[in-house]
Scaffold this active site. Structure first.
Site, PDB file in Angstrom:
ATOM      1  N   SER A  20      -2.486  -8.015   3.435  1.00 38.29           N
ATOM      2  CA  SER A  20      -3.035  -7.912   4.792  1.00 38.29           C
ATOM      3  C   SER A  20      -3.445  -9.292   5.289  1.00 38.29           C
ATOM      4  CB  SER A  20      -4.239  -6.973   4.800  1.00 38.29           C
ATOM      5  OG  SER A  20      -3.912  -5.750   4.175  1.00 38.29           O
ATOM      6  N   ASP A  54      -3.528  -7.219  -7.476  1.00 40.58           N
ATOM      7  CA  ASP A  54      -4.917  -7.558  -7.812  1.00 40.58           C
ATOM      8  C   ASP A  54      -5.121  -7.234  -9.289  1.00 40.58           C
ATOM      9  OD1 ASP A  54      -6.194  -8.048  -4.950  1.00 40.58           O
ATOM     10  OD2 ASP A  54      -4.852  -6.344  -4.802  1.00 40.58           O
ATOM     11  N   HIS A  73       0.840  -1.209   0.000  1.00 37.70           N
ATOM     12  CA  HIS A  73       0.000   0.000   0.000  1.00 37.70           C
ATOM     13  C   HIS A  73       0.871   1.253   0.000  1.00 37.70           C
ATOM     14  CE1 HIS A  73      -2.611  -2.948   2.326  1.00 37.70           C
ATOM     15  NE2 HIS A  73      -3.406  -2.628   1.337  1.00 37.70           N
TER      16      HIS A  73
END
Ligand code: AMP
Length: 289
Positions: A194, A158, A45
């Site tokens: 995560s 992703d 992130h």
């Protein structure tokens, strides 16, 4: 990451507050970058936040575990949350503000409008998590309309999500540039996620099978293999060599449309989803031939 000192990062909870902050920046002529996340931030992130900071005057980070993209049997409740950690992580990476709405702020009662996509969401995670992308696209579309960024940052981790968001932003004329960022990995190759926090020590060790198996596939393609089925078989066999791993899917598709290909050429996405114990992990690589 230095988590010792309390963060002074600005955090807002309402749509009205984030809109008025962005409007104030716009009035000053500042450009806005946006990084949507579900929180529990890690260096993956942070790489998106850093990129946004490089390319924009101000960076908004959203932290929202979006109930709409989780099926009832999935990990919405268990998904890790730690706002003090996230505030420090955003500050360290150079973000300016966190938007952290409650679900009721994003989804008032009688919420009945959705962004639905076809083609790019038929296979891979779209096939095994049927409501997932409707939830992702709806929330990202809402966030685009709330934040009105010039640029928005998404991880190649992703990859299907990235291809799908690019598509709906184009199809529905959202005035935002979609910026793709490379996968950030642990030193042993495991893609940062995560969800890695769910893994027991033995599972964490076993999870390296994802990146190791993808590497075998990549080498085969680099050495001239052009048949998708052969690459899929090679990767699947490697994944199956790990007793704690259970294959969800292994696919070779074109990266733009996320459709199967007969031959490996052009921009190709090789994507896998694998359960390690109860934890579902995804990983991929993109190769341009
Ligand atoms: P998430 O919080 O998992 O919804 O992810 C928010 C954004 O961070 C998405 O655009 C992800 O693709 C991106 N991201 C998550 N993990 C990584 C990683 N290991 N490397 C790069 N980007 C990532």
């Amino acid at each position: 990451m230095n988590m010792q000192k309390a963060s002074t990062m600005k955090l807002v909870k309402t749509i009205e507050e984030i809109r008025s902050q962005v409007a104030a920046w716009r009035k000053e002529g500042l450009s806005i970058g946006f990084v949507p996340t579900m929180g529990y931030l890690h260096e993956g992130h942070q790489s998106l936040i850093r990129k946004s900071r490089e390319q924009n005057d101000r960076t908004v980070v959203s932290v929202f575990v979006n109930p709409m993209q989780f099926a009832p049997n999935e990990d919405f409740e268990a998904y890790p949350r730690d706002m003090a950690h996230d505030m420090a992580a955003v500050e360290e990476a150079g973000g300016d503000i966190i938007f952290n709405p409650e679900p009721s702020e994003m989804y008032p009662s009688h919420f009945t409008s959705f962004i639905d996509t076809t083609e790019t969401t038929e296979l891979l995670c779209g096939a095994v998590r049927p409501i997932h992308f409707r939830g992702v696209c709806t929330v990202v579309g809402k966030l685009f309309n709330i934040v009105c960024p010039d640029r928005a940052y998404f991880g190649q981790k992703d990859a299907q999500q990235l291809a799908t968001i690019r598509r709906f932003a184009r199809d529905l004329n959202f005035p935002v540039e979609i910026v793709a960022c490379p996968i950030v990995r642990e030193s042993d190759g495991l893609a940062k996620s995560s969800r890695n926090t769910y893994l027991s020590p033995a599972e964490r060790q076993a999870a390296t099978i994802l990146s190791r198996s993808l590497e075998l596939g990549r080498k085969a393609i680099e050495n001239g293999e052009r048949t998708p089925g052969k690459v899929i078989d090679l990767i699947t066999a490697s994944l199956k060599s790990e007793p704690l791993a259970r294959v969800d899917y292994v696919e070779v598709v074109d990266f733009e449309n996320i459709q199967r290909v007969e031959r490996i050429e052009g921009s190709i996405l090789v994507a896998i989803a694998v359960y390690i114990g109860k934890t579902r992990l995804i990983d991929n690589f993109i190769i341009n031939l």
